[in-house]
Motif scaffolding. Structure first.
Motif, mmCIF file in Angstrom:
data_model
loop_
_atom_site.group_PDB
_atom_site.id
_atom_site.type_symbol
_atom_site.label_atom_id
_atom_site.label_comp_id
_atom_site.label_asym_id
_atom_site.label_seq_id
_atom_site.Cartn_x
_atom_site.Cartn_y
_atom_site.Cartn_z
ATOM 1 N N ASN A 195 -4.874 2.766 -5.125
ATOM 2 C CA ASN A 195 -5.471 1.416 -5.198
ATOM 3 C C ASN A 195 -6.008 1.117 -6.588
ATOM 4 O OD1 ASN A 195 -4.866 0.596 -2.618
ATOM 5 N ND2 ASN A 195 -6.815 1.257 -1.752
ATOM 6 N N LEU A 196 -6.623 2.142 -7.217
ATOM 7 C CA LEU A 196 -7.131 1.928 -8.584
ATOM 8 C C LEU A 196 -5.985 1.594 -9.537
ATOM 9 C CD1 LEU A 196 -9.720 4.853 -8.820
ATOM 10 C CD2 LEU A 196 -10.218 2.406 -9.017
ATOM 11 N N CYS A 197 -4.789 2.028 -9.169
ATOM 12 C CA CYS A 197 -3.620 1.810 -10.040
ATOM 13 C C CYS A 197 -2.797 0.594 -9.602
ATOM 14 C CB CYS A 197 -2.744 3.054 -10.048
ATOM 15 S SG CYS A 197 -3.616 4.516 -10.607
ATOM 16 N N GLY A 198 -3.334 -0.196 -8.688
ATOM 17 C CA GLY A 198 -2.659 -1.449 -8.337
ATOM 18 C C GLY A 198 -2.029 -1.500 -6.958
ATOM 19 N N ALA A 199 -2.103 -0.405 -6.191
ATOM 20 C CA ALA A 199 -1.551 -0.446 -4.832
ATOM 21 C C ALA A 199 -2.480 -1.251 -3.936
ATOM 22 C CB ALA A 199 -1.388 0.975 -4.289
ATOM 23 N N LYS A 200 -1.955 -1.646 -2.760
ATOM 24 C CA LYS A 200 -2.789 -2.413 -1.813
ATOM 25 C C LYS A 200 -2.802 -1.676 -0.488
ATOM 26 C CE LYS A 200 -2.419 -6.913 -3.907
ATOM 27 N NZ LYS A 200 -1.788 -8.226 -3.877
ATOM 28 N N ILE A 201 -3.705 -0.710 -0.390
ATOM 29 C CA ILE A 201 -3.793 0.133 0.812
ATOM 30 C C ILE A 201 -5.166 -0.096 1.438
ATOM 31 C CG2 ILE A 201 -3.721 2.517 1.674
ATOM 32 C CD1 ILE A 201 -2.259 3.182 -1.052
ATOM 33 N N LYS A 202 -5.165 -0.430 2.725
ATOM 34 C CA LYS A 202 -6.448 -0.649 3.424
ATOM 35 C C LYS A 202 -6.534 0.295 4.610
ATOM 36 C CE LYS A 202 -6.980 -5.603 2.868
ATOM 37 N NZ LYS A 202 -6.599 -6.778 3.613
ATOM 38 N N GLY A 203 -7.737 0.737 4.903
ATOM 39 C CA GLY A 203 -7.961 1.466 6.156
ATOM 40 C C GLY A 203 -7.843 2.978 6.044
ATOM 41 N N ALA A 204 -7.615 3.519 4.843
ATOM 42 C CA ALA A 204 -7.524 4.989 4.729
ATOM 43 C C ALA A 204 -8.848 5.590 5.195
ATOM 44 C CB ALA A 204 -7.248 5.378 3.283
ATOM 45 N N GLY A 205 -8.742 6.644 5.988
ATOM 46 C CA GLY A 205 -9.961 7.237 6.559
ATOM 47 C C GLY A 205 -10.185 6.758 7.989
ATOM 48 N N SER A 206 -9.369 5.756 8.414
ATOM 49 C CA SER A 206 -9.428 5.325 9.814
ATOM 50 C C SER A 206 -8.062 5.632 10.442
ATOM 51 C CB SER A 206 -9.740 3.830 9.913
ATOM 52 O OG SER A 206 -8.579 3.086 9.583
ATOM 53 N N ARG A 207 -7.910 5.350 11.724
ATOM 54 C CA ARG A 207 -6.640 5.665 12.390
ATOM 55 C C ARG A 207 -5.520 4.697 12.026
ATOM 56 N NH1 ARG A 207 -6.797 10.340 12.819
ATOM 57 N NH2 ARG A 207 -7.831 11.468 14.475
ATOM 58 N N THR A 208 -5.870 3.530 11.460
ATOM 59 C CA THR A 208 -4.816 2.558 11.111
ATOM 60 C C THR A 208 -4.871 2.253 9.616
ATOM 61 O OG1 THR A 208 -5.059 1.601 13.302
ATOM 62 C CG2 THR A 208 -3.867 0.283 11.692
ATOM 63 N N ILE A 209 -3.762 2.491 8.961
ATOM 64 C CA ILE A 209 -3.699 2.240 7.516
ATOM 65 C C ILE A 209 -2.659 1.143 7.263
ATOM 66 C CG2 ILE A 209 -3.210 3.268 5.248
ATOM 67 C CD1 ILE A 209 -4.009 5.974 6.392
ATOM 68 N N GLU A 210 -3.045 0.167 6.470
ATOM 69 C CA GLU A 210 -2.119 -0.933 6.139
ATOM 70 C C GLU A 210 -1.776 -0.871 4.662
ATOM 71 O OE1 GLU A 210 -4.095 -4.074 9.298
ATOM 72 O OE2 GLU A 210 -4.098 -4.528 7.158
ATOM 73 N N ILE A 211 -0.495 -0.965 4.377
ATOM 74 C CA ILE A 211 -0.058 -0.908 2.985
ATOM 75 C C ILE A 211 0.783 -2.158 2.702
ATOM 76 C CG2 ILE A 211 1.220 0.437 1.240
ATOM 77 C CD1 ILE A 211 0.638 2.427 4.160
ATOM 78 N N GLU A 212 0.311 -2.965 1.775
ATOM 79 C CA GLU A 212 1.092 -4.142 1.385
ATOM 80 C C GLU A 212 1.880 -3.750 0.142
ATOM 81 O OE1 GLU A 212 -1.413 -7.605 0.851
ATOM 82 O OE2 GLU A 212 0.190 -8.569 -0.302
ATOM 83 N N GLY A 213 3.183 -3.871 0.208
ATOM 84 C CA GLY A 213 4.019 -3.412 -0.907
ATOM 85 C C GLY A 213 3.701 -4.153 -2.202
#
Ligand code: UD1
Length: 415
Positions: A195-213
Motif C-alpha cells: 500500500n505504501l508503494c501504491g497498491a490498494k489493499i484493504k482488510g489485511a488482518g481480517s478474514r476478508t481482504i479486498e484488492i483493487e488492481g
C-alpha cells in the motif's frame, strides 16, 4: 551447551523471517530498486535473495539488517529448482511473477518434515484470477493473458496462499476479494508495504481482504520489516524455563497475545513495558492445555518451544497440533533429555519432570531445534544439538543472544 544458568538482561528481537520473505518476493512486482530494513540475516532470507538474483534481480545486503533489492532487470519467470525445493516459502514468488510476466514456472515445493504441505489453495486462487495452470515434471506452469479480479474463498486460511494471491492480484483488472484469508501479522506487513508503494489493499488482518488492481507500484525510501514474534516468543520461553528475568527490546505484546495468555496461565510474569516486554519466572511452570490454530490462535510455530517449557512443568499438560499433521519431531528428542512426552495422533501428553539431563539431540526442523536449545538451557550437564542448519534457517545469532543473557552456549556444540 551446559544447562543450569538463569538468563538475565536485555535482548533485541530481530526482524521477522516470515515477514521478510513475502516482502522480498513482492519486490518482483517492481521496476525500480526497493530498500528494506530490519531484515534478519538468515539462511531462508539468503535463499530468497538467491532466487531473486537468479531471475536477474540484484540483491545487496548492506549490513545493519538493510537490504537493497533492484528487480529492474528481472527477465526470467523460472526460478531454479534447488532453492525452491530447499524452502517452501520460495513458492511465494509464483504470484508476483505471474502478475509481472503473465507467466510463472515454479517447482512444486513438495513435502517437508512437518507435513505434506500442498499448494492446492494457491493454485485454485490463481485459476480464479484467470490463470491457466498445469503441473508437469514436478513444475507448476502458470499462464494468463490478463489477470482479472475475482471473489476467492479459501477453504483454509493458508498464510502462503493469502500472500501469493495478494501479490498476484495487485495488478489484476478490477476488484479481488479474498475470503477466509489468513490474519497473521505478516499478511498485514506485506499489505502495508504494498500500500505504501501504491497498491490498494484493504482488510489485511481480517478474514476478508479486498484488492483493487492498480497499474504499477512505485518505490519508497525504506520499508521496515516487522519484528519477529516467533523469535520473541522463543526468547521469552528461554528466559522463563531458566527462572530468569529478561527484557525483550523492540517488540510489543500485540503480536503475541495467545502465547502470552498461555505463559501467564503457566505462572510466568509477562510485563509490557515501554519499548519492550519483561519476562520473569520464579517457579516451575504450571501445566496448561494448548491447541494450535491460525492467527489469532496459538501459533504452530511456538508449539515445540512451549512443549520444551512444559516438559519441566509441575503437572501434566496436553498439546493438540491442528495446523500441521506431523509437527512433533521434537518430542522424541526431548524425551532423550529425560522428558516424559507421549504422542497420540495430533495430541501430545506432556508429564512434567523435575529435571532434564543433557544429551546429544537432533534438530529435525527449525522450531524443533529451538525447543531443544530451550530444554538444553536447563538440562543438567552438556547438551549437544545437531542440525544447526535448521536453526540458521530462522534464528539470527541465537547462540550469541542467549550467551549475552548468561547462557553457557557456543556454536561448536550447536553443530
Ligand atoms: C506459514 C509460515 C510457517 C507457519 C505456517 C502456519 C512463512 C514463510 N511460513 O507457512 O512458519 O508454520 O504459516 O502458521 O510464513 N495447506 C494446504 N494447501 C495449501 C496451503 C496450505 O493444504 O495450498 C495446509 C498446509 O499443509 C498446512 C496448513 O494448510 O497444514 C497451513 O499452511 P500455511 O498456512 O499455508 O503455511 P505456510 O504459508 O506454508
Amino acid at each position: 551447551m551446559f544447562g543450569g544458568k538463569s538468563l538475565f538482561g536485555s535482548v533485541k528481537v530481530s526482524g521477522s523471517k516470515n515477514g521478510s520473505l513475502p516482502v522480498m518476493a513482492a519486490t518482483l512486482l517492481f521496476n525500480s530498486p526497493v530498500f528494506l530494513s530490519n531484515v534478519p540475516y538468515l539462511l531462508d532470507v539468503d535463499t530468497m535473495a538467491k532466487i531473486i538474483s537468479s531471475l536477474g534481480g540484484r540483491v545487496e545486503f548492506k549490513g545493519n539488517s538493510q537490504v537493497l533489492i533492484d528487480p529492474s532487470n528481472v527477465s526470467s519467470y523460472e526460478p531454479p529448482l534447488e532453492p525452491v525445493i530447499a524452502m517452501r516459502a520460495s513458492f511465494l514468488v509464483a504470484g508476483a511473477l505471474l502478475a509481472r510476466f503473465g507467466k510463472a514456472k515454479v517447482a512444486l515445493p513438495g513435502g517437508c518434515a512437518i507435513g505434506s504441505r500442498p499448494v492446492d489453495i494457491h493454485l485454485k486462487g490463481f485459476e480464479m484470477l484467470g490463470a491457466k495452470r498445469s503441473i508437469e515434471h514436478g513444475f507448476v506452469n502458470l499462464e494468463c493473458e490478463k489477470l482479472k479480479g475475482a471473489n476467492i474463498y479459501l477453504p483454509y486460511p493458508s498464510v502462503g496462499a493469502t500472500e501469493n494471491l495478494i501479490m498476484a492480484s495487485v495488478f489484476a483488472e478490477g476488484m479481488t476479494v479474498i475470503d477466509n484469508a489468513a490474519k497473521e501479522p505478516e499478511i498485514v506487513g506485506l499489505s502495508d508495504f504494498l500500500n505504501l508503494c501504491g497498491a490498494k489493499i484493504k482488510g489485511a488482518g481480517s478474514r476478508t481482504i479486498e484488492i483493487e488492481g492498480v497499474r504499477s507500484l512505485h518505490s519508497i525510501d525504506n520499508y521496515t520489516i516487522i519484528p519477529d514474534r516467533i523469535e520473541a516468543g522463543t526468547l521469552m520461553l528461554a528466559g522463563a524455563i531458566t527462572k530468569g528475568d529478561i527484557f525483550l527490546e523492540k517488540i510489543s505484546c500485540d503480536f503475541l497475545e495467545s502465547v502470552i495468555e498461555k505463559m501467564t496461565e503457566a505462572g510466568i510474569e509477562v510485563l509490557p513495558e515501554k519499548n519492550g516486554i519483561r519476562v520473569r519466572c520464579k517457579s516451575r511452570p504450571k501445566p496448561v492445555t494448548i491447541k494450535t490454530s491460525p492467527h489469532p490462535g496459538f501459533p504452530t510455530d511456538m508449539q515445540a518451544q512451549f512443549m520444551a517449557l512444559l516438559s519441566v512443568g509441575d503437572g501434566t499438560s496436553v498439546i493438540t497440533e491442528m495446523v500441521f499433521e506431523n509437527r512433533y519431531l521434537h518430542a522424541e528428542e526431548l524425551n532423550r533429555l529425560g522428558a516424559d512426552i507421549r504422542i497420540d495422533g495430533r495430541t501430545a501428553v506432556v508429564v512434567g519432570v523435575d529435571h532434564l539431563s543433557g544429551a546429544p539431540v537432533r534438530a529435525l526442523d527449525l522450531r524443533a531445534g529451538a525447543a531443544l536449545v530451550i530444554a538444553g538451557l536447563v538440562a543438567e550437564g552438556e547438551t549437544r544439538v545437531f542440525g544447526l542448519s535448521h536453526l540458521n534457517r530462522g534464528y539470527e545469532n541465537l547462540e550469541f543472544k542467549l550467551k549475552n543473557l548468561g547462557a553457557s552456549i557456543s556454536k561448536e556444540v550447536l553443530s
